[in-house]
Each structure stands twice: as C-alpha cells, then as structure tokens.
Design a protein around this motif. Structure first.
Motif, PDB file in Angstrom:
ATOM      1  N   SER A  14       0.825  -1.211   0.000  1.00  0.00           N
ATOM      2  CA  SER A  14       0.000   0.000   0.000  1.00  0.00           C
ATOM      3  C   SER A  14       0.859   1.260   0.000  1.00  0.00           C
ATOM      4  N   GLU A  15       2.060   1.189   0.591  1.00  0.00           N
ATOM      5  CA  GLU A  15       2.955   2.349   0.601  1.00  0.00           C
ATOM      6  C   GLU A  15       3.434   2.671  -0.811  1.00  0.00           C
ATOM      7  N   ILE A  16       3.823   1.647  -1.552  1.00  0.00           N
ATOM      8  CA  ILE A  16       4.282   1.853  -2.931  1.00  0.00           C
ATOM      9  C   ILE A  16       3.123   2.331  -3.791  1.00  0.00           C
ATOM     10  N   PHE A  17       1.967   1.730  -3.616  1.00  0.00           N
ATOM     11  CA  PHE A  17       0.781   2.133  -4.377  1.00  0.00           C
ATOM     12  C   PHE A  17       0.471   3.606  -4.131  1.00  0.00           C
ATOM     13  N   SER A  18       0.490   4.016  -2.872  1.00  0.00           N
ATOM     14  CA  SER A  18       0.215   5.415  -2.521  1.00  0.00           C
ATOM     15  C   SER A  18       1.249   6.356  -3.137  1.00  0.00           C
ATOM     16  N   PHE A  19       2.507   5.946  -3.124  1.00  0.00           N
ATOM     17  CA  PHE A  19       3.577   6.749  -3.708  1.00  0.00           C
ATOM     18  C   PHE A  19       3.360   6.919  -5.212  1.00  0.00           C
ATOM     19  N   VAL A  20       3.040   5.843  -5.896  1.00  0.00           N
ATOM     20  CA  VAL A  20       2.826   5.906  -7.342  1.00  0.00           C
ATOM     21  C   VAL A  20       1.655   6.826  -7.669  1.00  0.00           C
ATOM     22  N   ILE A  21       0.563   6.690  -6.945  1.00  0.00           N
ATOM     23  CA  ILE A  21      -0.603   7.557  -7.160  1.00  0.00           C
ATOM     24  C   ILE A  21      -0.235   9.008  -6.896  1.00  0.00           C
ATOM     25  N   TYR A  22       0.492   9.259  -5.822  1.00  0.00           N
ATOM     26  CA  TYR A  22       0.926  10.623  -5.489  1.00  0.00           C
ATOM     27  C   TYR A  22       1.772  11.208  -6.622  1.00  0.00           C
ATOM     28  N   MET A  23       2.705  10.414  -7.158  1.00  0.00           N
ATOM     29  CA  MET A  23       3.587  10.920  -8.212  1.00  0.00           C
ATOM     30  C   MET A  23       2.828  11.142  -9.520  1.00  0.00           C
ATOM     31  N   HIS A  73      -0.245  12.146  -9.736  1.00  0.00           N
ATOM     32  CA  HIS A  73      -0.950  13.413  -9.542  1.00  0.00           C
ATOM     33  C   HIS A  73       0.013  14.597  -9.513  1.00  0.00           C
ATOM     34  N   ALA A  74       1.186  14.423  -8.945  1.00  0.00           N
ATOM     35  CA  ALA A  74       2.180  15.498  -8.930  1.00  0.00           C
ATOM     36  C   ALA A  74       2.605  15.850 -10.358  1.00  0.00           C
ATOM     37  N   CYS A  75       2.836  14.831 -11.174  1.00  0.00           N
ATOM     38  CA  CYS A  75       3.200  15.068 -12.572  1.00  0.00           C
ATOM     39  C   CYS A  75       2.035  15.714 -13.323  1.00  0.00           C
ATOM     40  N   ALA A  76       0.839  15.230 -13.104  1.00  0.00           N
ATOM     41  CA  ALA A  76      -0.342  15.789 -13.771  1.00  0.00           C
ATOM     42  C   ALA A  76      -0.503  17.274 -13.429  1.00  0.00           C
ATOM     43  N   ASN A  77      -0.301  17.612 -12.182  1.00  0.00           N
ATOM     44  CA  ASN A  77      -0.403  19.019 -11.778  1.00  0.00           C
ATOM     45  C   ASN A  77       0.694  19.860 -12.420  1.00  0.00           C
ATOM     46  N   ARG A  78       1.914  19.364 -12.425  1.00  0.00           N
ATOM     47  CA  ARG A  78       3.046  20.104 -12.996  1.00  0.00           C
ATOM     48  C   ARG A  78       2.877  20.313 -14.491  1.00  0.00           C
ATOM     49  N   SER A 120      12.517  14.708  -2.722  1.00  0.00           N
ATOM     50  CA  SER A 120      11.441  15.692  -2.840  1.00  0.00           C
ATOM     51  C   SER A 120      10.574  15.380  -4.055  1.00  0.00           C
ATOM     52  N   THR A 121       9.353  15.840  -4.003  1.00  0.00           N
ATOM     53  CA  THR A 121       8.436  15.653  -5.124  1.00  0.00           C
ATOM     54  C   THR A 121       9.023  16.265  -6.387  1.00  0.00           C
ATOM     55  N   ASP A 122       9.569  17.463  -6.271  1.00  0.00           N
ATOM     56  CA  ASP A 122      10.154  18.151  -7.417  1.00  0.00           C
ATOM     57  C   ASP A 122      11.269  17.319  -8.048  1.00  0.00           C
ATOM     58  N   PHE A 123      12.118  16.746  -7.224  1.00  0.00           N
ATOM     59  CA  PHE A 123      13.223  15.919  -7.722  1.00  0.00           C
ATOM     60  C   PHE A 123      12.703  14.714  -8.499  1.00  0.00           C
ATOM     61  N   VAL A 124      11.700  14.036  -7.957  1.00  0.00           N
ATOM     62  CA  VAL A 124      11.179  12.830  -8.604  1.00  0.00           C
ATOM     63  C   VAL A 124      10.452  13.188  -9.897  1.00  0.00           C
ATOM     64  N   VAL A 125       9.695  14.285  -9.898  1.00  0.00           N
ATOM     65  CA  VAL A 125       9.019  14.711 -11.126  1.00  0.00           C
ATOM     66  C   VAL A 125      10.056  15.008 -12.209  1.00  0.00           C
ATOM     67  N   LYS A 126      11.129  15.688 -11.851  1.00  0.00           N
ATOM     68  CA  LYS A 126      12.185  15.968 -12.830  1.00  0.00           C
ATOM     69  C   LYS A 126      12.830  14.680 -13.328  1.00  0.00           C
ATOM     70  N   ASP A 127      13.031  13.724 -12.448  1.00  0.00           N
ATOM     71  CA  ASP A 127      13.573  12.419 -12.855  1.00  0.00           C
ATOM     72  C   ASP A 127      12.629  11.717 -13.836  1.00  0.00           C
ATOM     73  N   ILE A 128      11.346  11.783 -13.558  1.00  0.00           N
ATOM     74  CA  ILE A 128      10.358  11.177 -14.446  1.00  0.00           C
ATOM     75  C   ILE A 128      10.387  11.875 -15.803  1.00  0.00           C
ATOM     76  N   GLU A 129      10.505  13.198 -15.793  1.00  0.00           N
ATOM     77  CA  GLU A 129      10.601  13.945 -17.055  1.00  0.00           C
ATOM     78  C   GLU A 129      11.805  13.474 -17.868  1.00  0.00           C
ATOM     79  N   GLU A 130      12.940  13.284 -17.210  1.00  0.00           N
ATOM     80  CA  GLU A 130      14.142  12.814 -17.891  1.00  0.00           C
ATOM     81  C   GLU A 130      13.950  11.392 -18.429  1.00  0.00           C
ATOM     82  N   TYR A 131      13.315  10.544 -17.637  1.00  0.00           N
ATOM     83  CA  TYR A 131      13.055   9.172 -18.069  1.00  0.00           C
ATOM     84  C   TYR A 131      12.196   9.185 -19.335  1.00  0.00           C
TER      85      TYR A 131
END
Length: 71
Positions: free
Chosen positions: A3-12, A14-19, A52-63
C-alpha cells in the motif's frame, strides 16, 4: 505491491499531472507505456520516496525524454 508503494505511485502521477497540466489518466498511460512505472518508480521506491516531489518529477521527465514519450 504494498500500500505504501501504491500510494507513492498515485501521489507521483498526480504530482506530474499538476506540474504538466495534464489529466492523471493521461500521465498514468504515459508512465505505463514507457515502462516508467514497472521499471523505474516501483523498483526504486526505497530511494525515490525519500526525495522531494520536485526531484522525482524531474527524474520522471528525464526518463520520459529518454524514451521519447510525449505526455
């Protein structure tokens, strides 16, 4: 998946969607199609959830850029 991983994935999603000003469904589809969920976010949860959320979103953008995926 725990559930922790699931929550993290959902959070990310939504964070990407907002950004990026996209729908969470569109972001989910891009992350799933690119392999970002199964080959990056989920396997690296132990490290990524401490960043941080910002760091992970940027990593996802690079991926996604490396995979030439446009959201």
């Amino acid at each position: 998946m725990s559930s922790e991983i699931f929550s993290f994935v959902i959070y990310m999603i939504h964070a990407c969607a907002n950004r990026w000003r996209k729908t969470p469904a569109r972001v989910y589809f891009a992350l799933k199609q690119s392999g970002c969920l199964n080959y990056y976010l989920i396997p690296n949860y132990d490290i990524l959830h401490t960043q941080s959320t910002d760091f992970v979103v940027k990593d996802i953008e690079e991926y996604l850029a490396q995979k030439e995926v446009i959201v």
